[in-house]
Scaffold this active site. Sequence first.
Site, PDB file in Angstrom:
ATOM      1  N   GLU A 219     -65.965 -31.520  12.873  1.00 17.51           N
ATOM      2  CA  GLU A 219     -66.714 -30.705  11.923  1.00 17.51           C
ATOM      3  C   GLU A 219     -67.911 -30.027  12.596  1.00 17.51           C
ATOM      4  OE1 GLU A 219     -64.605 -34.030   9.854  1.00 17.51           O
ATOM      5  OE2 GLU A 219     -65.955 -33.887  11.582  1.00 17.51           O
TER       6      GLU A 219
ATOM      7  N   PRO B 159     -57.566 -39.489  24.713  1.00 18.69           N
ATOM      8  CA  PRO B 159     -57.764 -40.157  23.420  1.00 18.69           C
ATOM      9  C   PRO B 159     -58.838 -39.452  22.592  1.00 18.69           C
ATOM     10  CG  PRO B 159     -57.791 -41.739  25.243  1.00 18.69           C
ATOM     11  CD  PRO B 159     -57.877 -40.370  25.845  1.00 18.69           C
ATOM     12  N   ARG B 160     -58.690 -39.505  21.294  1.00 16.81           N
ATOM     13  CA  ARG B 160     -59.642 -38.839  20.413  1.00 16.81           C
ATOM     14  C   ARG B 160     -61.001 -39.516  20.434  1.00 16.81           C
ATOM     15  NH1 ARG B 160     -60.753 -35.401  16.569  1.00 16.81           N
ATOM     16  NH2 ARG B 160     -61.911 -35.976  14.696  1.00 16.81           N
TER      17      ARG B 160
ATOM     18  N   MET C  19     -66.074 -35.847  27.291  1.00 16.27           N
ATOM     19  CA  MET C  19     -66.343 -35.222  25.995  1.00 16.27           C
ATOM     20  C   MET C  19     -66.606 -33.732  26.205  1.00 16.27           C
ATOM     21  SD  MET C  19     -66.179 -37.569  23.657  1.00 16.27           S
ATOM     22  CE  MET C  19     -67.065 -36.808  22.298  1.00 16.27           C
ATOM     23  N   GLY C  20     -66.195 -32.931  25.240  1.00 16.38           N
ATOM     24  CA  GLY C  20     -66.517 -31.519  25.248  1.00 16.38           C
ATOM     25  C   GLY C  20     -65.694 -30.678  26.202  1.00 16.38           C
ATOM     26  N   GLU C  21     -64.580 -31.212  26.713  1.00 13.11           N
ATOM     27  CA  GLU C  21     -63.778 -30.469  27.676  1.00 13.11           C
ATOM     28  C   GLU C  21     -62.360 -30.188  27.187  1.00 13.11           C
ATOM     29  OE1 GLU C  21     -65.706 -31.411  32.008  1.00 13.11           O
ATOM     30  OE2 GLU C  21     -64.072 -32.747  31.366  1.00 13.11           O
TER      31      GLU C  21
ATOM     32  N   ASN D   2     -56.300 -31.265  14.763  1.00 12.82           N
ATOM     33  CA  ASN D   2     -56.332 -29.820  14.671  1.00 12.82           C
ATOM     34  C   ASN D   2     -55.632 -29.153  15.858  1.00 12.82           C
ATOM     35  OD1 ASN D   2     -57.133 -27.146  14.219  1.00 12.82           O
ATOM     36  ND2 ASN D   2     -59.067 -27.471  15.304  1.00 12.82           N
TER      37      ASN D   2
ATOM     38  N   GLU E 104     -57.505 -25.134  18.136  1.00 16.82           N
ATOM     39  CA  GLU E 104     -58.138 -24.926  19.439  1.00 16.82           C
ATOM     40  C   GLU E 104     -57.091 -24.700  20.522  1.00 16.82           C
ATOM     41  OE1 GLU E 104     -61.628 -26.814  22.309  1.00 16.82           O
ATOM     42  OE2 GLU E 104     -60.737 -28.059  20.738  1.00 16.82           O
TER      43      GLU E 104
END
Length: 419
Positions: A60, A263-264, A303-305, A329, A332
């Site tokens: 989000e 992994p999420r 993270m963020g990649e 989702n 992306e």
Amino acid sequence: MARLLYSLFLYLITPLIWLRLLWRARKQADYLHHLGERYGFYAQPVPEKLIWVHAVSVGETRAAQPLIEGLLARWPGYRILLTCMTPTGRETGREVYGERVIQAYLPYDYPGAVNRFFRRFSPLFGVLMETEIWPNLLASAQKNRVPVMLANARLSVRSARGYGRLGRLVRPAFGVLAGVSAQTEGDASRLAQLGAGSVEVCGNLKFDVVPSPEKLALGRDWKTGLGSRPVWLAASTREGEEALILDAWRAARVPDALLVLVPRHPQRFNEVADLIASRGLRCQRRSVAMPVAETEVWLGDSMGEMAAYYAMADLAFIGGSLLPLGGQNLIEAAACGCPVLVGPHTFNFLQATQDAIAAGAARRIDSVEALGLAVEQLLGSADQLAGMRQAASRFALAHQGAAQRTLAFIERQVAQARR
């Protein structure tokens, strides 16, 4: 009376809430930071003019980016207060927005805590991302004359049934909302049936999130470093799925293929690394080094990649869809031009998934065995992958524009609410 009983229930389960925090803190110590904020006690200075946006966690927070950029442009004298509920959401907010926003945890839905929140910050209005309905929070917003809207709202059939069973509690909460910007006609209909007024379909904000050019370039560099090795990405996988994906990877006969497994949830990185090792597979972690020729599985423990991982991949499987978890989702991936496979369980993103499949940007598989076969077949067909890449880019582009529609909707609802 329903909200009173709900509040009493919250107070009764307070020890369980603390136990849950402690349990999560075993793997992510940041859950024990900023504890006062979870009860409406804040230390940071507060600007006089604030707009409040709530994004519960990572997805989000990223989806809110085009909306927050638009709010800052349309209300230039105001700062954004961005609230979340998780440490990873807070870290994502820091990464995406830097010092342009003020960050805090949204308090738990105790009456006193949410009242303290509004007394402290007094925002001009609030925007809740997707479907965050908290009865005491919305009652307090109404009491403090803060109009609150739901943006990028989605509500699956399953979730609507769950809310419907709590009608006496949730209908007044939905009714308090100054407006709802829904993703699809189905979402709008279900939200209206639960008591929401001023519901308008504006589309999905995630289509307007532009992948970072730096991350796309990084992914292409990774791909170049691998030479001609085929790359299959398993993105945002959930607990219980990784073992199934490793089974599918073993079954897919693709010479020299590299599986990139992301992994999420970051607190599961070590657990997944142990699982890969227990299968006797040669694994390298992103946090340690790049994959080498002998690497069979590259664990994306960063993270963020995600955009970089999609840019690197020839083909991606979207996690959360092999097991009945609703799926993650795929937008992306499409924005990065990456062909997609999804499993049978995609109720969290049903419309976007159906549209992507119809556009030729994605394919659905119904089992672990079918996943292995699809990976083998597609990685062996450069023409089919090229067609899916083109379809993915067209699909992502065709659905843009939700941010401007949502901003226009918010402006109208704020003007109406403050007359």
